[in-house]
Structure formats: structure tokens, C-alpha cells
Design a protein around this motif. Structure first.
Motif, PDB file in Angstrom:
ATOM      1  N   ALA A 144       1.762  50.540 -61.510  1.00  0.00           N
ATOM      2  CA  ALA A 144       2.364  51.720 -62.139  1.00  0.00           C
ATOM      3  C   ALA A 144       3.882  51.582 -62.168  1.00  0.00           C
ATOM      4  CB  ALA A 144       1.966  52.974 -61.370  1.00  0.00           C
ATOM      5  N   PHE A 145       4.491  51.998 -63.276  1.00  0.00           N
ATOM      6  CA  PHE A 145       5.933  51.900 -63.456  1.00  0.00           C
ATOM      7  C   PHE A 145       6.513  53.293 -63.657  1.00  0.00           C
ATOM      8  CE2 PHE A 145       4.104  48.193 -65.944  1.00  0.00           C
ATOM      9  CZ  PHE A 145       4.031  47.382 -64.828  1.00  0.00           C
ATOM     10  N   PRO A 146       7.758  53.521 -63.233  1.00  0.00           N
ATOM     11  CA  PRO A 146       8.355  54.853 -63.401  1.00  0.00           C
ATOM     12  C   PRO A 146       8.528  55.212 -64.877  1.00  0.00           C
ATOM     13  CG  PRO A 146       9.983  53.265 -62.599  1.00  0.00           C
ATOM     14  CD  PRO A 146       8.663  52.593 -62.531  1.00  0.00           C
ATOM     15  N   GLY A 147       8.080  56.418 -65.226  1.00  0.00           N
ATOM     16  CA  GLY A 147       8.192  56.902 -66.595  1.00  0.00           C
ATOM     17  C   GLY A 147       9.108  58.106 -66.686  1.00  0.00           C
ATOM     18  N   PRO A 157      -6.677  55.369 -56.070  1.00  0.00           N
ATOM     19  CA  PRO A 157      -5.586  55.793 -56.950  1.00  0.00           C
ATOM     20  C   PRO A 157      -4.243  55.231 -56.510  1.00  0.00           C
ATOM     21  CG  PRO A 157      -6.276  57.597 -55.534  1.00  0.00           C
ATOM     22  CD  PRO A 157      -7.252  56.496 -55.313  1.00  0.00           C
ATOM     23  N   VAL A 158      -3.397  54.976 -57.489  1.00  0.00           N
ATOM     24  CA  VAL A 158      -2.042  54.495 -57.257  1.00  0.00           C
ATOM     25  C   VAL A 158      -1.093  55.599 -57.681  1.00  0.00           C
ATOM     26  CG1 VAL A 158      -0.311  52.804 -57.938  1.00  0.00           C
ATOM     27  CG2 VAL A 158      -2.687  52.092 -57.603  1.00  0.00           C
ATOM     28  N   GLU A 159      -0.129  55.893 -56.826  1.00  0.00           N
ATOM     29  CA  GLU A 159       0.825  56.956 -57.150  1.00  0.00           C
ATOM     30  C   GLU A 159       2.059  56.369 -57.819  1.00  0.00           C
ATOM     31  OE1 GLU A 159       3.384  59.875 -54.422  1.00  0.00           O
ATOM     32  OE2 GLU A 159       1.272  60.477 -54.522  1.00  0.00           O
ATOM     33  N   THR A 160       2.564  57.065 -58.826  1.00  0.00           N
ATOM     34  CA  THR A 160       3.806  56.673 -59.476  1.00  0.00           C
ATOM     35  C   THR A 160       4.621  57.929 -59.760  1.00  0.00           C
ATOM     36  OG1 THR A 160       4.774  55.391 -61.294  1.00  0.00           O
ATOM     37  CG2 THR A 160       2.886  56.787 -61.833  1.00  0.00           C
ATOM     38  N   ARG A 161       5.815  57.733 -60.294  1.00  0.00           N
ATOM     39  CA  ARG A 161       6.696  58.872 -60.532  1.00  0.00           C
ATOM     40  C   ARG A 161       7.152  58.901 -61.976  1.00  0.00           C
ATOM     41  NH1 ARG A 161      11.573  59.451 -56.689  1.00  0.00           N
ATOM     42  NH2 ARG A 161      12.102  57.398 -57.510  1.00  0.00           N
ATOM     43  N   VAL A 162       7.446  60.090 -62.431  1.00  0.00           N
ATOM     44  CA  VAL A 162       8.048  60.293 -63.752  1.00  0.00           C
ATOM     45  C   VAL A 162       9.239  61.216 -63.591  1.00  0.00           C
ATOM     46  CG1 VAL A 162       5.974  59.886 -65.121  1.00  0.00           C
ATOM     47  CG2 VAL A 162       6.402  62.162 -64.219  1.00  0.00           C
ATOM     48  N   PHE A 163      10.296  60.962 -64.368  1.00  0.00           N
ATOM     49  CA  PHE A 163      11.476  61.821 -64.312  1.00  0.00           C
ATOM     50  C   PHE A 163      11.390  62.829 -65.450  1.00  0.00           C
ATOM     51  CE2 PHE A 163      15.791  63.210 -65.056  1.00  0.00           C
ATOM     52  CZ  PHE A 163      16.267  63.399 -63.757  1.00  0.00           C
ATOM     53  N   ILE A 164      11.350  64.102 -65.089  1.00  0.00           N
ATOM     54  CA  ILE A 164      11.231  65.168 -66.075  1.00  0.00           C
ATOM     55  C   ILE A 164      12.624  65.665 -66.461  1.00  0.00           C
ATOM     56  CG2 ILE A 164      10.241  67.414 -66.599  1.00  0.00           C
ATOM     57  CD1 ILE A 164       8.215  65.123 -66.163  1.00  0.00           C
ATOM     58  N   ARG A 193      16.553  48.890 -56.126  1.00  0.00           N
ATOM     59  CA  ARG A 193      16.672  49.607 -54.854  1.00  0.00           C
ATOM     60  C   ARG A 193      17.552  48.844 -53.868  1.00  0.00           C
ATOM     61  NH1 ARG A 193      11.139  50.820 -55.737  1.00  0.00           N
ATOM     62  NH2 ARG A 193      10.466  49.099 -54.388  1.00  0.00           N
ATOM     63  N   ARG A 194      17.348  47.524 -53.803  1.00  0.00           N
ATOM     64  CA  ARG A 194      18.097  46.726 -52.828  1.00  0.00           C
ATOM     65  C   ARG A 194      19.587  46.789 -53.083  1.00  0.00           C
ATOM     66  NH1 ARG A 194      16.021  42.101 -54.036  1.00  0.00           N
ATOM     67  NH2 ARG A 194      14.159  42.543 -52.819  1.00  0.00           N
ATOM     68  N   HIS A 195      19.981  46.860 -54.356  1.00  0.00           N
ATOM     69  CA  HIS A 195      21.405  46.843 -54.694  1.00  0.00           C
ATOM     70  C   HIS A 195      21.939  48.236 -55.047  1.00  0.00           C
ATOM     71  CE1 HIS A 195      21.698  42.502 -54.410  1.00  0.00           C
ATOM     72  NE2 HIS A 195      20.564  42.417 -55.077  1.00  0.00           N
ATOM     73  N   LEU A 196      21.195  49.263 -54.643  1.00  0.00           N
ATOM     74  CA  LEU A 196      21.646  50.660 -54.676  1.00  0.00           C
ATOM     75  C   LEU A 196      21.900  51.185 -56.084  1.00  0.00           C
ATOM     76  CD1 LEU A 196      24.063  50.597 -51.599  1.00  0.00           C
ATOM     77  CD2 LEU A 196      21.613  51.073 -51.655  1.00  0.00           C
ATOM     78  N   PHE A 197      21.130  50.701 -57.050  1.00  0.00           N
ATOM     79  CA  PHE A 197      21.171  51.296 -58.386  1.00  0.00           C
ATOM     80  C   PHE A 197      20.345  52.585 -58.369  1.00  0.00           C
ATOM     81  CE2 PHE A 197      22.329  46.965 -59.423  1.00  0.00           C
ATOM     82  CZ  PHE A 197      23.225  47.111 -60.479  1.00  0.00           C
ATOM     83  N   PRO A 198      20.752  53.596 -59.128  1.00  0.00           N
ATOM     84  CA  PRO A 198      19.970  54.827 -59.161  1.00  0.00           C
ATOM     85  C   PRO A 198      18.604  54.592 -59.795  1.00  0.00           C
ATOM     86  CG  PRO A 198      21.711  54.877 -60.819  1.00  0.00           C
ATOM     87  CD  PRO A 198      21.960  53.673 -59.972  1.00  0.00           C
ATOM     88  N   ALA A 199      17.616  55.343 -59.315  1.00  0.00           N
ATOM     89  CA  ALA A 199      16.259  55.215 -59.851  1.00  0.00           C
ATOM     90  C   ALA A 199      16.220  55.692 -61.292  1.00  0.00           C
ATOM     91  CB  ALA A 199      15.287  56.025 -58.997  1.00  0.00           C
ATOM     92  N   GLY A 200      15.364  55.053 -62.084  1.00  0.00           N
ATOM     93  CA  GLY A 200      15.226  55.458 -63.474  1.00  0.00           C
ATOM     94  C   GLY A 200      13.925  54.958 -64.057  1.00  0.00           C
ATOM     95  N   ALA A 201      13.577  55.466 -65.223  1.00  0.00           N
ATOM     96  CA  ALA A 201      12.416  54.965 -65.944  1.00  0.00           C
ATOM     97  C   ALA A 201      12.694  53.540 -66.403  1.00  0.00           C
ATOM     98  CB  ALA A 201      12.108  55.860 -67.137  1.00  0.00           C
TER      99      ALA A 201
END
Length: 320
Positions: free
Chosen positions: A14-17, A106-113, A194-202
Motif C-alpha cells: 500500500a502506498f500513501p494516497g 489487511p494492510v493499513e495505509t494512509r491518505v491525506f485529506i 523518512r530517513r532524511h526528514l522529508f515531510p510525508a506526502g502522497a
């Protein structure tokens, strides 16, 4: 299939959407992953790039998505990719959903609303914009993708600070990493960010497989189509477009801003160093941005771009 005969079962990578007030774009891929190594387990264990391509994609798999208290069934494409829009009413910010295949765990993933009142967002390229890859040169692309340990990949100096500043100054702003990289590298890319402290995004990547009319998918078309889609999905959002001058970003962003100036807050292009430009096969620079009608800055790293964006008022200058 040999993997199934060996007793291995499919799962969803699963990839962030992202999503809007009443819908979400769900992204993932159905694969049979390679057997776990006995040594070096763990998310931050060294991972050779080729292992990202060792998973077996499962085409046309039926996937169950559970979000907002409702269950939906979708079918992956022939490459196992899930890219679907489903109805959901979620509050702005990061929200969770679950995906499963063939009754598996089930695999959990995240979406940015994105909230209805959001007016600013960031779209950033990855290769040679946030991560030094020299991707366009075929041999180096293969070396980076299949051989190099992921811990050896280097971030572009100052880019994580720039992106973090932009997100911090615009609470609720979406960030979308739009790359011509294959979906196979998504887990590696997520760990790198994540390792290089970039903000999370889709993450919007592509598939290297053939289409109905060509052997390999076009990276330019992939980027252009997703820019158009984001403009249509979020008509009130103005995007800051970030890329580099070695992989057609300059030309793609020029075309998009010329067609949709009301959807663009500005453009920031990272200039490759002379050595990087040679490895990338030269620069693809548009010399006239007058038609774009939006602020346009260029520099060699994130710190330089940040300074110039501050001069234009697109980023707040530090208070002394």
C-alpha cells in the motif's frame, strides 16, 4: 505460477494516497513478495535496489478496501497496480484505511485529506530533485535501481528543509511526490524520505510496463496527466511545482503553468551541477518562462531555492 505453487501468497503493498471532502484516491500494488531474509531484518536494514523488483506482481487481483466504515471491492490492473477513487467522508489531514487481497491479513495505509478551505499545495519531483540519482542515463538508472544499497542514496542538499518549511507555513497543505520511478521502488522511496526528514506526502509513481500503443510508458505523459488531474480535483488549490532541469520538468511545468496559471503559486527548478548534467544526458531548459505568468526560480540546491522563494514572498523570511 511458481510462486503460488511454492506456497507463497499475495499481499498488498500500500502506498500513501490523497483525497478530498467526499472521496479518496487509493494507491497500491498486489504482489507476492520475496522471502524475508534471515539476517538484517527490519525496516532500516540495508536493502539492495534489485530486491524492490523481486516481488511478483499479481494482475487483475480482487482487492477489498475498508474506509469510512464501508467496504469496497476493486480489481487491480494487469500489472497488479491499484489506482482507484472511492467515496469517503473523512476529516482533513492524514487518515487510515485498510486493504486486503484474497482474504489475507489487511494492510493499513494512509491518505491525506485536503480540506475544503485549503488553497496551497506542493508537487515535487523525486529523481535529482530530492534524491541524487542521475536517472536518465540508462546504465546509471539500472545501477541505482538494481544495485545500490538504499542507504547509499544521497538527498539533494537543503531540499528536506525547504519542503518542511513549506508544509509548516501552510498547515493542511498537501504534498505530492510525482515521479517517473516505478511503483516497485515505493517502499524504498518511503524509507528514504523518512530517513532524511522529508515531510510525508502522497506518492504518484508509474509502471514500466507497455501500454496499448507503446513498449514503455512515457514519463512526460505520466507527469502531465497527473498535474492535470490534480488541477481538476482541487480547483481552489495553487501548487508550488518543484523539479530539476535534467528530466523535462522545466518543459512540463512551463506547459502546465501556461495552460493553468491560476492553479500555480510558483515554480522552483533545481539546476543540476555540470557533472550531474553530463550524467543526465544534458539539460532540458526552457529559456523563456514569460508565457507562464507565475513566479519562477532556479538554483543548485534547496537552500538557494528557499532564499529565492523568500525574496518572492512565497516563503516567509525568518524573523530576527
Amino acid at each position: 505460477m511458481w510462486a503460488r505453487r511454492a506456497g507463497r501468497t499475495p499481499t498488498v503493498a500500500a502506498f500513501p494516497g490523497y483525497g478530498g471532502a467526499d472521496w479518496v484516491r487509493v494507491l497500491g500494488r498486489v504482489v507476492i513478495p520475496p522471502r524475508a531474509r534471515e539476517r538484517g531484518a527490519g525496516e532500516y536494514a540495508g536493502v539492495r535496489g534489485w530486491r524492490s523488483f523481486a516481488s511478483v506482481p499479481i494482475g487483475f487481483a480482487r482487492v477489498t478496501i475498508t474506509v469510512d466504515g464501508a467496504t469496497h471491492e476493486v480489481v487491480a490492473d494487469r500489472g497488479g497496480v491499484i489506482d482507484t477513487e472511492i467515496p469517503a467522508t473523512l476529516t482533513p489531514g492524514w487518515q487510515s484505511l485498510r486493504m486486503s487481497v484474497e482474504g489475507g491479513n489487511p494492510v493499513e495505509t494512509r491518505v491525506f485529506i485536503v480540506g475544503r478551505d485549503t488553497r496551497f499545495g506542493v508537487i515535487s519531483d523525486v529523481d535529482d530533485t530530492v534524491m541524487v540519482t542521475a536517472l536518465p542515463r540508462p546504465f546509471l538508472a539500472a545501477w541505482n535501481s538494481f544495485v545500490i544499497n538504499e542507504h547509499a542514496r544521497q538527498p539533494v542538499p537543503g531540499m528536506s528543509v525547504l519542503l518542511e518549511r513549506l508544509v509548516r507555513e501552510h498547515p493542511g497543505a498537501p504534498i505530492v511526490y510525482l515521479s517517473t520511478g516505478a511503483w516497485n521502488i515505493a517502499p524504498t522511496l518511503a524509507r528514504f524520505l523518512r530517513r532524511h526528514l522529508f515531510p510525508a506526502g502522497a506518492m504518484l509513481l508509474t509502471d514500466w510496463g507497455p501500454t496499448h500503443d507503446r513498449w514503455f510508458r512515457s514519463g512526460k505523459i505520466h507527469k502531465s496527466e497527473n498535474l492535470e488531474r490534480l488541477a481538476n480535483e482541487f480547483p481552489d488549490v495553487k501548487w508550488l511545482l518543484i523539479g530539476d532541469d535534467g528530466q523535462h520538468d522545466d518543459a512540463i511545468y512551463t506547459d502546465f503553468t501556461s495552460a493553468h496559471p491560476d492553479h500555480v503559486a510558483g515554480v522552483a527548478i533545481r539546476q543540476l551541477s555540470p557533472a550531474e548534467a553530463v550524467l543526465a544526458g544534458g539539460r532540458t531548459v526552457v529559456n523563456n518562462h514569460a508565457a507562464a505568468e507565475v513566479p519562477w526560480v532556479t538554483d543548485g540546491d534547496g537552500a538557494g531555492l528557499l532564499d529565492k522563494l523568500q525574496d518572492l514572498g512565497l516563503v516567509e523570511a525568518p524573523k530576527h
